[in-house]
Scaffold this active site. Sequence first.
Site, PDB file in Angstrom:
ATOM      1  N   HIS A  75       0.832  -1.219   0.000  1.00  3.12           N
ATOM      2  CA  HIS A  75       0.000   0.000   0.000  1.00  3.12           C
ATOM      3  C   HIS A  75       0.863   1.264   0.000  1.00  3.12           C
ATOM      4  O   HIS A  75       0.536   2.246  -0.671  1.00  3.12           O
ATOM      5  CB  HIS A  75      -0.954   0.015   1.196  1.00  3.12           C
ATOM      6  N   HIS A 235      -9.608  -1.652  -4.571  1.00  3.90           N
ATOM      7  CA  HIS A 235      -8.458  -2.022  -3.753  1.00  3.90           C
ATOM      8  C   HIS A 235      -7.554  -3.010  -4.480  1.00  3.90           C
ATOM      9  O   HIS A 235      -6.329  -2.965  -4.349  1.00  3.90           O
ATOM     10  CB  HIS A 235      -8.868  -2.588  -2.389  1.00  3.90           C
ATOM     11  N   ASP A 239      -3.552  -2.584  -5.033  1.00  2.26           N
ATOM     12  CA  ASP A 239      -2.522  -3.610  -4.799  1.00  2.26           C
ATOM     13  C   ASP A 239      -1.681  -3.862  -6.052  1.00  2.26           C
ATOM     14  O   ASP A 239      -0.456  -4.009  -5.970  1.00  2.26           O
ATOM     15  CB  ASP A 239      -3.175  -4.927  -4.371  1.00  2.26           C
ATOM     16  N   HIS A 262      -1.224 -10.805  -4.897  1.00  3.27           N
ATOM     17  CA  HIS A 262       0.219 -10.549  -4.837  1.00  3.27           C
ATOM     18  C   HIS A 262       1.018 -11.660  -5.523  1.00  3.27           C
ATOM     19  O   HIS A 262       1.983 -11.408  -6.226  1.00  3.27           O
ATOM     20  CB  HIS A 262       0.674 -10.399  -3.392  1.00  3.27           C
TER      21      HIS A 262
HETATM   22 ZN   LIG Z   1      -4.010  -4.482  -0.282  1.00  3.94          ZN
END
Ligand SMILES: [Zn+2]
Length: 285
Positions: A75, A235, A239, A262
């Site tokens: 973030h 969001h 990311d 991720h």
């Molecule tokens: Zn996040």
Amino acid sequence: MKSLTLNESISFNGVGLHTGLRTNITLKPSSPNSGIFFNRTDKSTIIPAKWDNVISTKFSTNIASNGVEVKTVEHLLSALAGLHINNCEILIDNIEVPILDGSSSVFVENILKKGLKEQNSEQKILEIIKPVKFSCDYGYAELTPNSLKDEGLNINLESSFEGKYEDQDIKIMNLNGNYIESISKARTFGFFQEIEYLKSQNLIKGGSLDNAIVIKDKKPLNKDGLRYDNELMRHKVLDVVGDLYLSGYPIIGNYKGFKTGHYITINLLKKLFNSKDNYKIHKIN
Ligand SMILES: [Zn+2]
């Protein structure tokens, strides 16, 4: 475009989402060509914010150098990418970046209050030349060339929340100029039925309704609801922007993905850097 750093140092403190540990961080101006790097002051170790320093991607992006780790970098890196800051030293006195309100807006707003400083060197960008794709059993992501170079990075995500939430997609054309209003305020999220599992994995020790959206029966438990109808997807874009900044450069290209996280984005970067034919690094005006 000129290199950018901060006008002056800015400090934050708060708990880490996963460790629950209270941490102080200070963002410091740094010299041209120094890049973005962490300085674990309690361990006297520098950890460059680069994809090849990523050591794990389970529910956060974690980097390390010489066995010294910084957790949940995504973030903060997203905020720096969104503000086009390419030189910054991040002093941190513990293992995890504070989660603050779960988005990147606390970083963005406080940095903007103090202002940015143009430096006497040109920023370099990474332009995607050849399509690169990473797939796994549940999803994929790909980077493809963007012929409209003034658009910079376009992001196109689809997700399936498997009945826990309505399936959504999002298309952000030209992230430049859209980040602060459209993306930076979107908070991290989790599903009520997964909380016990995450706790059993020693995760989300610092998690609460003050720093995360929790979805139960397809609705947020947070008393003020969502900041946007599609806050979860926004969001996910936040990311992606943070994880992609581990390339070390702003990217010109299209990022398209299904059920990204991720793990997928970091593996996509590894594939990108497998061959110099995939990209070109150059200066832009
Ligand atoms: Zn996040």
